[in-house]
Design a protein around this motif. Structure first.
Motif, PDB file in Angstrom:
ATOM      1  N   PRO A 252       0.903  -0.862  -0.042  1.00 27.74           N
ATOM      2  CA  PRO A 252       0.001   0.090  -0.309  1.00 27.74           C
ATOM      3  C   PRO A 252       0.985   1.446  -0.014  1.00 27.74           C
ATOM      4  CG  PRO A 252       0.044  -0.682   2.118  1.00 27.74           C
ATOM      5  CD  PRO A 252       0.873  -1.982   0.887  1.00 27.74           C
ATOM      6  N   PRO A 253       0.089   2.466  -0.737  1.00 23.44           N
ATOM      7  CA  PRO A 253       1.343   3.443  -0.821  1.00 23.44           C
ATOM      8  C   PRO A 253       1.589   3.766   1.117  1.00 23.44           C
ATOM      9  CG  PRO A 253      -0.926   4.032  -1.509  1.00 23.44           C
ATOM     10  CD  PRO A 253      -0.811   2.201  -1.036  1.00 23.44           C
ATOM     11  N   ARG A 254       2.370   4.959   1.112  1.00 18.96           N
ATOM     12  CA  ARG A 254       3.237   4.626   2.478  1.00 18.96           C
ATOM     13  C   ARG A 254       2.211   6.550   2.820  1.00 18.96           C
ATOM     14  NH1 ARG A 254       9.221   3.592   2.372  1.00 18.96           N
ATOM     15  NH2 ARG A 254       8.969   1.444   2.120  1.00 18.96           N
ATOM     16  N   PRO A 255       2.814   6.910   3.645  1.00 20.55           N
ATOM     17  CA  PRO A 255       1.537   7.991   4.375  1.00 20.55           C
ATOM     18  C   PRO A 255       2.967   8.965   4.341  1.00 20.55           C
ATOM     19  CG  PRO A 255       2.272   6.626   6.327  1.00 20.55           C
ATOM     20  CD  PRO A 255       2.817   5.825   5.332  1.00 20.55           C
ATOM     21  N   THR A 256       2.827   9.681   4.076  1.00 22.67           N
ATOM     22  CA  THR A 256       3.072  11.675   3.948  1.00 22.67           C
ATOM     23  C   THR A 256       4.725  11.259   5.545  1.00 22.67           C
ATOM     24  OG1 THR A 256       2.215  12.610   4.626  1.00 22.67           O
ATOM     25  CG2 THR A 256       2.335  12.548   1.641  1.00 22.67           C
ATOM     26  N   PRO A 257       5.368  11.270   5.102  1.00 25.61           N
ATOM     27  CA  PRO A 257       6.418  11.653   5.741  1.00 25.61           C
ATOM     28  C   PRO A 257       5.544  13.012   6.941  1.00 25.61           C
ATOM     29  CG  PRO A 257       7.835  12.312   4.275  1.00 25.61           C
ATOM     30  CD  PRO A 257       6.657  12.016   4.378  1.00 25.61           C
ATOM     31  N   LEU A 258       5.939  12.517   8.937  1.00 25.53           N
ATOM     32  CA  LEU A 258       5.953  13.946   9.206  1.00 25.53           C
ATOM     33  C   LEU A 258       6.894  15.391   9.509  1.00 25.53           C
ATOM     34  CD1 LEU A 258       4.708  12.196  12.086  1.00 25.53           C
ATOM     35  CD2 LEU A 258       3.099  13.978  10.021  1.00 25.53           C
ATOM     36  N   ARG A 259       6.548  16.349   8.580  1.00 24.63           N
ATOM     37  CA  ARG A 259       7.824  17.682   9.002  1.00 24.63           C
ATOM     38  C   ARG A 259       7.865  18.273   9.578  1.00 24.63           C
ATOM     39  NH1 ARG A 259       7.016  17.998   2.194  1.00 24.63           N
ATOM     40  NH2 ARG A 259       7.981  15.971   1.901  1.00 24.63           N
ATOM     41  N   THR A 260       8.478  18.550  10.971  1.00 21.58           N
ATOM     42  CA  THR A 260       7.986  18.737  11.784  1.00 21.58           C
ATOM     43  C   THR A 260       8.893  20.421  11.916  1.00 21.58           C
ATOM     44  OG1 THR A 260      10.566  17.860  13.666  1.00 21.58           O
ATOM     45  CG2 THR A 260       7.530  17.041  13.678  1.00 21.58           C
ATOM     46  N   VAL A 261       9.928  20.408  11.718  1.00 23.78           N
ATOM     47  CA  VAL A 261      11.044  21.315  11.192  1.00 23.78           C
ATOM     48  C   VAL A 261       9.875  22.865  10.069  1.00 23.78           C
ATOM     49  CG1 VAL A 261      12.944  22.249  10.856  1.00 23.78           C
ATOM     50  CG2 VAL A 261      13.055  20.636  12.084  1.00 23.78           C
ATOM     51  N   GLU A 262       9.687  21.868   9.352  1.00 24.54           N
ATOM     52  CA  GLU A 262       8.925  23.062   7.995  1.00 24.54           C
ATOM     53  C   GLU A 262       7.739  22.588   8.097  1.00 24.54           C
ATOM     54  OE1 GLU A 262       8.898  20.225   4.875  1.00 24.54           O
ATOM     55  OE2 GLU A 262      11.472  20.000   5.130  1.00 24.54           O
ATOM     56  N   ASP A 263       6.351  22.528   9.351  1.00 25.00           N
ATOM     57  CA  ASP A 263       5.203  22.543   9.627  1.00 25.00           C
ATOM     58  C   ASP A 263       5.579  24.447  10.924  1.00 25.00           C
ATOM     59  OD1 ASP A 263       4.828  20.747   7.585  1.00 25.00           O
ATOM     60  OD2 ASP A 263       4.574  19.386   9.539  1.00 25.00           O
ATOM     61  N   LEU A 264       7.020  24.328  11.304  1.00 22.37           N
ATOM     62  CA  LEU A 264       6.873  25.454  12.987  1.00 22.37           C
ATOM     63  C   LEU A 264       7.335  26.551  11.592  1.00 22.37           C
ATOM     64  CD1 LEU A 264       9.352  24.207  14.719  1.00 22.37           C
ATOM     65  CD2 LEU A 264       6.870  23.598  14.857  1.00 22.37           C
ATOM     66  N   PRO A 265       6.629  27.659  12.331  1.00 20.61           N
ATOM     67  CA  PRO A 265       7.103  28.985  11.625  1.00 20.61           C
ATOM     68  C   PRO A 265       8.457  29.655  12.405  1.00 20.61           C
ATOM     69  CG  PRO A 265       5.296  28.625  13.394  1.00 20.61           C
ATOM     70  CD  PRO A 265       5.623  27.808  13.061  1.00 20.61           C
ATOM     71  N   ASP A 266       9.268  30.293  11.006  1.00 23.81           N
ATOM     72  CA  ASP A 266      10.086  31.088  11.241  1.00 23.81           C
ATOM     73  C   ASP A 266      10.520  31.720  12.416  1.00 23.81           C
ATOM     74  OD1 ASP A 266      10.454  29.583   8.782  1.00 23.81           O
ATOM     75  OD2 ASP A 266      10.075  31.884   7.686  1.00 23.81           O
ATOM     76  N   GLY A 267       9.751  32.267  12.891  1.00 25.81           N
ATOM     77  CA  GLY A 267       9.912  32.938  14.305  1.00 25.81           C
ATOM     78  C   GLY A 267      10.166  31.940  15.025  1.00 25.81           C
ATOM     79  N   VAL A 268       9.660  30.824  15.267  1.00 29.57           N
ATOM     80  CA  VAL A 268       9.753  29.634  16.811  1.00 29.57           C
ATOM     81  C   VAL A 268      11.493  29.265  16.543  1.00 29.57           C
ATOM     82  CG1 VAL A 268       9.017  27.529  16.954  1.00 29.57           C
ATOM     83  CG2 VAL A 268       7.063  29.329  16.201  1.00 29.57           C
ATOM     84  N   ILE A 269      12.103  28.988  15.007  1.00 33.30           N
ATOM     85  CA  ILE A 269      12.981  28.293  15.237  1.00 33.30           C
ATOM     86  C   ILE A 269      13.282  28.809  15.162  1.00 33.30           C
ATOM     87  CG2 ILE A 269      13.953  27.037  13.411  1.00 33.30           C
ATOM     88  CD1 ILE A 269      12.200  26.183  11.230  1.00 33.30           C
ATOM     89  N   ILE A 270      13.686  30.285  14.809  1.00 30.81           N
ATOM     90  CA  ILE A 270      14.978  31.488  15.387  1.00 30.81           C
ATOM     91  C   ILE A 270      14.727  31.770  16.773  1.00 30.81           C
ATOM     92  CG2 ILE A 270      14.789  33.626  15.076  1.00 30.81           C
ATOM     93  CD1 ILE A 270      14.318  33.900  12.207  1.00 30.81           C
ATOM     94  N   ALA A 271      13.625  31.784  17.581  1.00 34.57           N
ATOM     95  CA  ALA A 271      13.322  31.050  19.002  1.00 34.57           C
ATOM     96  C   ALA A 271      14.815  30.561  19.446  1.00 34.57           C
ATOM     97  CB  ALA A 271      12.191  31.390  19.442  1.00 34.57           C
ATOM     98  N   LEU A 272      14.185  29.219  19.185  1.00 35.25           N
ATOM     99  CA  LEU A 272      14.385  27.923  19.597  1.00 35.25           C
ATOM    100  C   LEU A 272      16.421  28.010  19.435  1.00 35.25           C
ATOM    101  CD1 LEU A 272      11.972  25.230  18.276  1.00 35.25           C
ATOM    102  CD2 LEU A 272      12.976  25.852  21.320  1.00 35.25           C
ATOM    103  N   GLY A 273      17.033  28.143  18.548  1.00 36.42           N
ATOM    104  CA  GLY A 273      18.271  29.077  17.787  1.00 36.42           C
ATOM    105  C   GLY A 273      19.085  29.458  19.080  1.00 36.42           C
ATOM    106  N   VAL A 274      18.251  31.200  19.073  1.00 41.24           N
ATOM    107  CA  VAL A 274      18.879  31.457  19.924  1.00 41.24           C
ATOM    108  C   VAL A 274      18.837  31.049  21.494  1.00 41.24           C
ATOM    109  CG1 VAL A 274      18.222  34.122  21.142  1.00 41.24           C
ATOM    110  CG2 VAL A 274      18.390  34.213  18.250  1.00 41.24           C
ATOM    111  N   VAL A 275      17.777  30.503  22.080  1.00 37.07           N
ATOM    112  CA  VAL A 275      18.396  29.923  23.097  1.00 37.07           C
ATOM    113  C   VAL A 275      19.003  28.554  23.420  1.00 37.07           C
ATOM    114  CG1 VAL A 275      16.556  28.452  25.172  1.00 37.07           C
ATOM    115  CG2 VAL A 275      15.779  30.326  23.750  1.00 37.07           C
TER     116      VAL A 275
END
Length: 194
Positions: A33-56
């Protein structure tokens, strides 16, 4: 009487029939059967959250370095390292004494042989660690055996077993680097003849 040179009659070959797929054993494989699409947690997060996590994250690393490095440096300065120098002296002093006693009459001095012993040990350890070849590992084994023998022979009789034991422990600790990647599992090569 039959003729021996006459070939035997060839048997009749029955016609080859194909089997329909429904009668095959085991049945044909069904497509997965076809595989489900993988979860893309980093791509689903807004850019502001990624920048804030990087700064922390970077702030935590800087804070750990600012507080941890001076504490570690102060601990190392005030720590008693005499056990390490005593352990090294327990191994190297008998080796030097052994070489002093056994180089008498040779055209090379005991100090030169001791220097060669040190260089060969370091070069063999590094060579066995980097190259992972049979030659450096065999040389490392011979070097360690000779070192333990020299420590056993030249140590005082009362502390001979302890000195040899410390030499073996030091050599086995360093052997974890020299024997990196060494495996006792046999390698089985299977050759298919066609």
């Amino acid at each position: 009487m039959s003729d021996l040179n006459k070939p035997a009659p060839e048997p009749d070959v029955p016609p080859l029939h194909t089997i329909p797929d429904t009668q095959r054993v085991p049945p044909p494989r069904r497509p997965a059967p076809p595989r489900p699409t993988p979860l893309r947690t980093v791509e689903d997060l807004p850019d502001g959250v990624i920048i804030a996590l990087g700064v922390v994250f970077i702030g935590c690393i800087i804070a750990a370095l600012i507080t941890g490095v001076p504490e570690l440096s102060a601990w190392a300065r005030h720590h008693d390292w005499s056990w390490a120098t005593q352990w090294a002296a327990t191994v190297t002093d008998p080796v030097h004494a052994y070489l002093d006693a056994h180089t008498v009459g040779l055209p090379i001095t005991a100090t030169t042989v001791f220097g060669i012993w040190l260089v060969v040990g370091a070069a063999t350890l590094i060579g066995a660690w980097i190259i992972e070849g049979f030659g450096p590992r065999l040389t490392w084994l011979a070097y360690g055996t000779a070192t333990v023998f020299m420590v056993w022979d030249a140590s005082p009789a009362a502390g001979r077993t302890v000195a040899a034991g410390l030499a073996v422990i030091a050599w086995t600790i360093l052997s974890t680097f020299a024997m990196r990647g060494f495996s006792l599992r046999p390698v089985v090569n299977v050759f298919h003849r066609s």
